[in-house]
Design an enzyme around this catalytic site. Structure first.
Site, PDB file in Angstrom:
ATOM      1  N   GLU A  91      -8.215   0.403   7.961  1.00  0.00           N
ATOM      2  CA  GLU A  91      -7.485  -0.849   8.227  1.00  0.00           C
ATOM      3  C   GLU A  91      -7.846  -1.782   7.097  1.00  0.00           C
ATOM      4  O   GLU A  91      -8.805  -2.547   7.174  1.00  0.00           O
ATOM      5  CB  GLU A  91      -7.872  -1.406   9.601  1.00  0.00           C
ATOM      6  CG  GLU A  91      -6.949  -2.504  10.058  1.00  0.00           C
ATOM      7  CD  GLU A  91      -7.207  -3.828   9.356  1.00  0.00           C
ATOM      8  OE1 GLU A  91      -6.599  -4.062   8.271  1.00  0.00           O
ATOM      9  OE2 GLU A  91      -7.996  -4.630   9.860  1.00  0.00           O
ATOM     10  N   GLU A 147      -4.565  -6.537   0.204  1.00  0.00           N
ATOM     11  CA  GLU A 147      -6.033  -6.393   0.167  1.00  0.00           C
ATOM     12  C   GLU A 147      -6.419  -5.083  -0.508  1.00  0.00           C
ATOM     13  O   GLU A 147      -7.510  -4.563  -0.317  1.00  0.00           O
ATOM     14  CB  GLU A 147      -6.612  -6.520   1.578  1.00  0.00           C
ATOM     15  CG  GLU A 147      -6.507  -7.959   2.089  1.00  0.00           C
ATOM     16  CD  GLU A 147      -7.084  -8.180   3.474  1.00  0.00           C
ATOM     17  OE1 GLU A 147      -7.748  -7.275   4.010  1.00  0.00           O
ATOM     18  OE2 GLU A 147      -6.834  -9.264   4.036  1.00  0.00           O
TER      19      GLU A 147
END
Ligand SMILES: C[S@@+](CC[C@H](N)C(=O)[O-])C[C@H]1O[C@@H](n2cnc3c(N)ncnc32)[C@H](O)[C@@H]1O
Length: 726
Positions: free
Chosen positions: A452, A461
């Site tokens: 994740e 990210e």
């Protein structure tokens, strides 16, 4: 201020408006201590009081009528004691809104009247500020063609009185016929025209944070697009006239369902509510010239009742309470080591983990068990404090499939915590590994790899780069959860976000995206569009575990690429003493999308969301139009806001084109973006109708063609706001 509107015979008593604070706290005692505000507030929280009274008006009127043969604007001295309605008093100052004179005409075409009006405004603001008031309400412009004049006066007054907040009183939309029409039928009302005027005023004033709107609720509500438009504006006060109430069968005042829904929406932004015309409406309702206080209070009681039946906030609204429109820098979990508190916030979202557990359960159930009954090997890469490890173990129990889990984490503090959890909870089923996943060399290859690493725009990210770097430890037929994620975007208007970014007053503030729990935002286009997608395992990345071979390329080719790029191989990025693959071009992306705009507006930026397929039909979404179907009540991610430095005005029936690039080099990843706007030339010519081009001064253009209106600059072109791979 014009002679026509001057009324010297008005009684001296000020007109009070009574109102409710956003938080609905009531003050029990009358706020009067000087004798002037002797009107008891009767359970209201605030009182709006004209700052000056008709004595001042008479003096100003006399001054403006004098020396009419000179062109000079006469000087207006500040109001004196009998010309003002209140004196300074800290006890009640916070409960009083000052009403500026309704008779001034800042936008008068007559420079004398405009000049006198500006002086009156300055004096009133100055006196209100002296008395400790925080808010004054100024009547909106009265003319359409002199808005610059109005805005300039307001700007001058704001600059002269540094602390006071000015609320411009405006109707939601015009109620009558717009312009004299050449045909017999009246021209349709332009429901955005008042918003247009407001937009010009605050743009000319350059988005001051002390300038906001006092919105008059219309008896007949304008279209939804206008309601949403005002919602995105800084509304400090909602004016609700008692005259728009209906009577219920028992004779009590109530609002129509449409007004109730509108209030439910607007009360979310916590404006003050000011009730007007209570005495007059009560007289009509009760057919009494002298209605009782009790009858008058019925409006207040109803408004308080509305506050008690507000629809309960959604899970996202509850979670984001206090964070609405608050700008946050996107996290960079690869470069930075997150704090425990940050992980704790992630872990508060039950929906995200429920979806992951469902996906892992599904993957485990579909996976053939390993030969000799060996457990299926899972890796949670970027394990944080371990919630996905816990999900994996629960899924294994539910599927009755034995597993072994690697928990890989590069944050040393989170690693320590993971070791603790292994010791106390997980024991031999889990091995905790402290490493950057891109340099991990496990003893066994992995069946199912879970991560994740998603940001508000999906890939921001650096999930693609991290997962590419660890893909070589996945078995050939291995599964990656998530299987894919995509980024989505839509142009939007948000004066509030625009001015908050501007207020930061730092260089380059418009070159970086922000994570924001959006509230005061109007999405300009009817649909959100997909920008791009990433899939895992990535077909461009080989599964070889021989290090430092660049994934999918081979060492020789990698060397060649370094040579092509003019990079010295010996200076290749190194993590844990090993060079990481630098060929990241397959993770570059570019999209240019066109959005149709029905109702005009101002574009201040665009909003980004993401969707992700975790496994099979188990998905996550932050898109407002699909979140309920895919991951209802998920709160982990707020949207991302990409600003533009100069707001772009977009007319009705226009188009916005947004181009975004995801760029990478061997050390960093960043986005660039630019916007172009177009007007569509209507009419076909074939049906005999004129095209807009022939009706305006535009050069003639074929119907349906696009006229270029404007564009933004390229944002973050230098890649200064990059996410570092190292
Ligand atoms: C968004 S957090 C998710 C943490 C956890 N899975 C959860 O759901 O709460 C991403 C985690 O991945 C870790 N991480 C990011 N890049 C990594 C890398 N290249 N190698 C190992 N861990 C990484 C971060 O330190 C962080 O703990």
């Amino acid at each position: 201020m014009s002679e026509v509107s001057m009324d010297h015979d008005k009684p001296l008593s000020p007109t009070y408006y009574i109102g409710l604070q956003p938080e609905m706290s009531s003050i029990d005692t009358a706020i009067d201590s000087e004798g002037i505000l002797s009107s008891v507030t009767d359970g209201y929280d605030v009182l709006s009081v004209p700052i000056t009274n008709p004595r001042f008006r008479s003096r100003v009127s006399r001054i403006s009528q004098s020396d009419l043969d000179t062109v000079m604007v006469p000087h207006v001295a500040p109001p004196t004691y009998p010309e003002v309605n209140f004196a300074p008093n800290t006890t009640y100052a916070q409960h009083v809104f000052g009403l500026c004179a309704k008779w001034i005409e800042l936008d008068s075409a007559d420079p004398r009247i405009a000049g006198v009006s500006t002086q009156v405004l300055k004096h009133e603001l100055s006196y209100a500020s002296f008395c400790g008031l925080s808010y004054v309400i100024v009547p909106g412009p009265t003319r359409r063609n002199n808005v610059a004049m109005y805005a300039e006066s307001l700007n001058t007054a704001l600059a002269a009185v540094p602390y006071i907040n000015v609320i411009v009183h405006l109707a939601m939309a015009e109620s009558g016929v717009e312009e004299p029409s050449s045909s017999d039928s009246p021209a349709p009302v332009d429901s955005m025209s008042i918003w247009d005027i407001w937009n010009s005023v605050r743009t000319i004033c350059d988005y001051p944070s002390r300038l906001s709107v006092g919105l008059q609720l219309a008896a007949k509500l304008p279209p939804q697009s206008v309601v949403s438009r005002w919602f995105a504006e800084p509304i400090t006060v909602l004016f609700v006239s008692a005259k728009i109430f209906l009577s219920n069968p028992k004779g009590y005042p109530v609002l129509s369902k449409a007004h109730q829904y509108l209030l439910f929406k607007y009360l979310k932004i916590k404006p003050y509510t000011i009730l007007q015309d209570v005495r007059e409406a009560t007289q009509v309702r009760t057919s009494s010239k002298l209605p009782s206080k009790q009858d008058e209070r019925a409006y207040l009681i109803y408004m308080r009742h509305l506050h008690t039946i507000l629809p309960s906030p959604t899970a996202v609204e509850k979670f984001g309470q206090g964070y609405q429109d608050y700008l946050q820098n996107p996290l960079q979990p690869l470069t930075d080591n997150l704090e425990s508190g940050t992980y704790e916030v992630f872990e508060k979202d039950p929906v995200k983990y429920a979806q992951y557990e469902k996906a892992i359960l599904k993957a485990l159930s579909e996976r053939d068990s390993n030969p000799n009954g060996q457990p299926i090997i899972l890796a949670v890469v970027g394990a944080g404090r371990g919630p996905l490890v816990a999900c994996s173990l629960r899924a294994s129990e539910r599927a009755k499939v034995p597993i072994f889990v690697y928990a890989v984490e590069k944050n040393p503090n989170a690693y320590t915590y993971l070791l603790q959890r292994k010791e106390l909870q997980w024991q031999s089923n889990v091995e905790v590994v402290f490493t950057d996943m891109r340099t991990w060399n496990p003893a066994h290859k992995v069946d199912i790899m879970i991560s994740e690493l998603l940001g508000s725009f999906g890939d921001n990210e650096l999930s693609p780069e991290c997962l590419d770097g660890v893909q070589n430890v996945l078995k050939d037929n291995g599964i990656m959860i998530p299987q894919s994620y995509s980024s989505h975007f839509i142009p939007a208007m948000s004066p509030k976000i625009f001015s908050s970014i501007k207020l930061q007053n730092k260089e380059d503030v418009m070159n970086t995206p922000y994570v924001v729990m959006l509230q005061a935002v109007d999405l300009l286009a009817p649909e959100i569009k997909q920008a791009w997608e990433f899939r895992h395992p990535c077909p461009y990345v080989g599964a070889s575990s021989s290090w430092p071979t660049a994934p999918g390329i081979g060492e020789a080719k990698q060397q060649q690429r370094y040579d092509d790029l003019g990079i010295d191989y010996s200076t290749a990025p190194v993590v844990n003493n090993k060079p990481i693959h630098i060929s990241n071009e397959h993770n570059n992306r570019h999209v240019k999308a066109r959005f149709s705009i029905e109702n005009r507006g101002v574009m201040h930026g665009f909003v980004g969301y993401f969707e992700s397929v975790l496994y099979g039909d188990v998905e996550l979404s932050t898109r407002p139009d699909t979140i309920n179907k895919k991951s209802k009540d998920m709160v982990s991610w707020f949207p991302i806001w990409f600003p533009i430095s100069t707001p772009l005005y977009v007319p009705d029936s226009a188009e916005i084109e947004i181009a975004i690039w995801r760029k990478t080099d061997n050390r960093k990843v960043w986005y660039e973006w630019s916007v172009e706007t177009f007007m569509l030339v209507p009419g076909s010519g074939l049906d005999g109708s004129d095209s807009m081009a022939t009706m305006t001064t535009l050069p003639a253009r074929a119907a349906g063609s696009r006229v270029r209106l404007g564009c933004s600059r390229l944002h973050n072109a230098g890649g200064r706001y990059s996410s570092m791979l190292l």
